[in-house]
Design an enzyme around this catalytic site. Structure first.
Site, PDB file in Angstrom:
ATOM      1  CD  GLU A   1       7.443  -9.011  26.790  1.00  0.00           C
ATOM      2  OE1 GLU A   1       7.749  -9.978  26.028  1.00  0.00           O
ATOM      3  OE2 GLU A   1       6.688  -8.080  26.434  1.00  0.00           O
TER       4      GLU A   1
ATOM      5  CG  ASP B   1      30.206 -11.984  19.194  1.00  0.00           C
ATOM      6  OD1 ASP B   1      29.980 -11.236  18.234  1.00  0.00           O
ATOM      7  OD2 ASP B   1      30.195 -13.224  19.123  1.00  0.00           O
TER       8      ASP B   1
HETATM    9  C1  GLC Z   1      28.224 -12.031  16.308  1.00  0.00           C
HETATM   10  C2  GLC Z   1      29.074 -11.131  15.439  1.00  0.00           C
HETATM   11  C3  GLC Z   1      29.299 -11.824  14.125  1.00  0.00           C
HETATM   12  C4  GLC Z   1      30.027 -13.119  14.384  1.00  0.00           C
HETATM   13  C5  GLC Z   1      29.287 -14.000  15.399  1.00  0.00           C
HETATM   14  C6  GLC Z   1      30.169 -15.081  15.925  1.00  0.00           C
HETATM   15  O1  GLC Z   1      26.955 -12.216  15.804  1.00  0.00           O
HETATM   16  O2  GLC Z   1      28.473  -9.871  15.315  1.00  0.00           O
HETATM   17  O3  GLC Z   1      30.005 -11.032  13.223  1.00  0.00           O
HETATM   18  O4  GLC Z   1      30.172 -13.825  13.189  1.00  0.00           O
HETATM   19  O5  GLC Z   1      28.877 -13.250  16.514  1.00  0.00           O
HETATM   20  O6  GLC Z   1      31.137 -14.559  16.798  1.00  0.00           O
END
Ligand code: GLC
Length: 533
Positions: free
Chosen positions: A267, A210
C-alpha cells in the site's frame, strides 16, 4: 516517430534495461559505450522492445558504477559525448524504440561541483545543500547517528577543516563518495526539475528514478527504532517532490516517471503511483518471489489489487543490475531474492534455472502491465559467481560481502571465446567461457534458444489483442499450476508442480517454453494457448 503504441505507452510496454558499461564496446577499452549501443540497436529492434532504459552514463568517478553522478547534464567520456547520446535517442526513435534515462536524486558524487564547494569552505552556502552536522561526544568525534547504510557500513564521514582541524560530518546513505542531498532545500528541488527538462528537451520519453523513497530525512536525525517511523525510508513529504516532477512531465507529451521503490508494504508502494505522482514503479515483490505457485499467485494478486486501487499499470521485473540473475536464482534450492540472505556460492542447477527462466519469460510477458527485460536475460545469462575478488568493482562487496558484479558482466555477442564480440580488449569484468553457447550469434536461428523464445514471445505479445486488454482472469487449475486468460481467446498456463499436468481445453498452442509431454505440460514449463471462442 513510428510507435506501435500511441499514448500511455508505458502502461504495457516491454522495456529493456541497457547497462552501458556492459552492453557493447566500440572503442576497444573494455568498457561498453554509447556508440556500442548505437551499433547494436538492430538487436533491440529485432527483439521487439518498445523502450530502452540506460543506467547512468553521466560524468562520474565510478565509485558506484556511475550511480555517483558529478554532472547530470553531460556524458562521461568513457561512454561518449552528449552529441552521441542525442544521436542514440534519435536513432532509437527512428526504430520505434523510446528512451529512458536514469536520474539519481538521493545523492551526488563527491566530485559534484556543489559538494566540492561545500567541502572547501565550512562557510559556503553549498553546505546547506547536503547534511553536514557536528559530531556527537565531547570532541565531536562520534557520528551524528548510528544509522546503517544501504550497502551496510556507516553513513557519516568526518571532514577536515581548511586549517587541518577535524570538522563536521556529512551524511551518505551509500558510500562516502555519494553524499546525500538535502531535499528540504529549494535549490535542490529546482535543480532536479531543471534536469528533468534538460533530458525531456532532448527527446527522452521517460525517467527512471533511483532510490526514489529515500530522499527525505527526518531533520531531528532520530535513531532507527523498530515500531517508530523510519528516519529516512519512505517519509510522507517525498510525495511532494514527485507531485512537482509530475507537473514537469505533464508539460510534455507522453513522458513517464518510473520509480525505483523498494518497500515491504504494497500500500505504501502504491502511494507513489497516485494519479498526480509517478506513472509506474518496479515490482520488486515479484522479483524477490519464490518459484512456488502459492506465493507467486499471491504476489500477482497483491500486485494487481494495489495497482488497480490507484489506476496505475503493474510492472513485472525478473532481474536488474543489482540482483542475482534469475537463471541462477531459480536454479538454487532457495529461489527467493533479498539482499539480507546472501546465497552466493550455494549450489546451482543451471539447467533447471534456465528451464524456469524460460517459463518465467512467458509469465512476465503475458501478465497485464509493462514488462522489464534486463540486458542478457534474453540470452539466458547466469550470474558469474567466479569473478576473482581482485576484479570486483562493486562497493557493496567490501561492505556486505555480496557483490553485484556477477550480474553486470559484459554481454556475449559472437565468437567462441571471450570477449565474445563485446570488445577487442579484455572486458572490465570477466565473461565465463561457457557463454560460447549463449552469444547472440549462436542463438540466432536456433528455435530452442532463449533468444528465439524472447523474440517469438515479444512478437506474439504485440500481435495478440488479449495481451493489451486488462484484466486477467484466473482459470481453475490443479495444485501447483497457475492458469489465466487474457481476453476470450488467450490463456497462459505455468506448471510449478513436480508432475506433468493436462492442459485446459484449447484450439491451438501458440508458444511453449519447453517441449510438451504429449498433451501434458511438464514441470517448470509454461504455454500460451489459443482458446476456442
Ligand atoms: C539504486 C541502484 C544501485 C545503486 C544505488 C545507489 O539502488 O539501482 O545500483 O547502487 O541505487 O545509487
Amino acid at each position: 516517430m513510428p510507435h506501435s503504441q500511441p499514448g500511455s505507452w508505458w502502461r504495457d510496454a516491454v522495456i529493456y534495461q541497457v547497462y552501458p558499461r556492459s552492453f557493447a564496446d566500440s572503442d576497444g577499452d573494455g568498457v561498453g559505450d554509447i556508440d556500442g549501443i548505437r551499433a547494436r540497436l538492430g538487436h533491440l529492434a529485432g527483439l521487439g522492445v518498445d523502450a530502452i532504459w540506460m543506467s547512468p552514463w553521466y560524468p562520474s568517478p565510478m565509485a558506484d558504477a556511475g550511480y555517483d553522478v558529478a554532472d547530470f547534464r553531460d556524458i562521461d567520456p568513457v561512454f561518449g559525448t552528449l552529441a552521441k547520446a542525442e544521436a542514440l535517442i534519435a536513432e532509437a526513435h527512428e526504430l520505434g524504440i523510446r528512451a529512458i534515462v536514469d536520474i539519481v536524486p538521493n545523492h551526488v558524487s563527491s566530485e559534484h561541483v556543489w559538494f566540492r564547494k561545500a567541502l572547501a569552505d565550512p562557510g559556503a552556502p553549498e553546505r546547506d545543500l547536503f547534511w553536514f552536522r557536528p559530531g556527537r561526544g565531547k570532541h565531536g568525534d562520534e557520528m551524528p547517528t548510528d544509522w546503517v547504510g544501504e550497502f551496510g557500513g556507516t553513513t557519516w564521514t568526518r571532514t577536515t577543516n581548511p586549517d587541518g582541524t577535524p570538522g563536521d560530518w556529512y551524511l551518505h546513505l551509500f558510500t562516502p563518495e555519494q553524499p546525500d542531498l538535502n531535499w528540504d532545500h529549494p535549490a535542490v528541488r529546482a535543480d532536479f526539475e531543471d534536469i528533468l527538462r534538460f533530458w525531456f528537451d532532448r527527446g527522452v520519453d521517460g525517467i527512471r528514478i533511483d532510490s526514489a523513497a529515500l530522499l527525505i530525512k527526518d531533520r531531528a536525525l532520530p535513531p532507527v527504532v523498530e515500531g517508530r517511523p523510519h528516519p529516512f525510508h519512505d517519509l510522507d513529504e517525498v510525495h511532494e517532490v514527485y507531485r512537482a516532477w509530475r507537473r514537469v512531465s505533464d508539460g510534455y507529451r507522453d513522458r513517464a516517471l518510473i520509480g525505483e521503490v523498494w518497500l515491504p508494504e504494497v500500500e505504501r508502494f502504491a502511494g507513489y503511483l497516485r494519479a498526480d505522482e509517478l506513472h509506474a514503479a518496479f515490482n520488486f515483490d515479484f522479483l524477490g518471489c519464490a518459484w512456488d505457485a502459492g506465493p507467486m499467485r499471491e504476489c500477482i494478486d497483491r500486485t494487481l489489487d494495489a495497482h488497480r486501487a490507484v489506476g496505475a499499470p503493474p510492472t513485472w521485473v525478473l532481474s536488474n543490475h543489482d540482483v542475482t540473475r534469475h537463471v541462477t536464482r531459480y536454479g538454487r534450492t532457495t529461489t527467493t531474492f533479498s539482499f539480507d540472505d546472501n546465497l552466493d556460492g550455494t549450489p546451482v542447477d543451471l539447467e533447471l534455472g534456465t528451464r524456469r527462466a524460460r517459463a518465467a519469460a512467458l509469465l512476465s510477458l503475458s501478465l497485464p502491465g509493462a514488462t522489464y527485460v534486463y540486458q542478457g536475460e534474453e540470452l539466458g545469462l547466469w550470474e558469474n559467481e567466479n569473478i576473482p575478488p581482485d576484479r570486483m568493482r562493486d562497493p557493496m562487496y567490501a561492505r556486505r560481502g555480496h557483490s553485484r558484479d556477477g550480474c553486470r558482466v559484459p554481454l556475449p555477442w559472437s565468437g567462441d571465446e571471450p570477449p565474445f564480440g563485446f570488445s577487442t580488449a579484455e572486458p572490465w569484468l570477466p565473461q565465463p567461457r561457457e557463454w560460447k553457447d549463449r552469444t547472440v550469434q549462436a542463438q540466432t536461428g536456433d528455435p530452442s534458444s532463449m533468444l528465439e523464445l524472447y523474440r517469438s514471445a515479444i512478437a506474439l505479445r504485440k500481435a495478440e489483442p488479449g495481451l493489451h486488454e486488462p484484466p486477467m482472469q484466473w482459470l481453475a487449475s490443479a495444485p501447483g499450476v497457475l492458469a489465466y486468460t487474457r481476453g476470450a481467446a488467450f490463456a497462459c498456463v505455468l506448471n510449478l508442480s513436480p508432475a506433468a499436468v493436462a492442459l485446459p481445453a484449447h484450439r491451438s498452442v501458440l508458444l511453449t517454453s519447453g517441449p510438451l509431454d504429449g498433451d501434458r505440460l511438464p514441470p517448470d514449463t509454461a504455454v500460451w494457448l489459443r482458446l476456442a471462442t
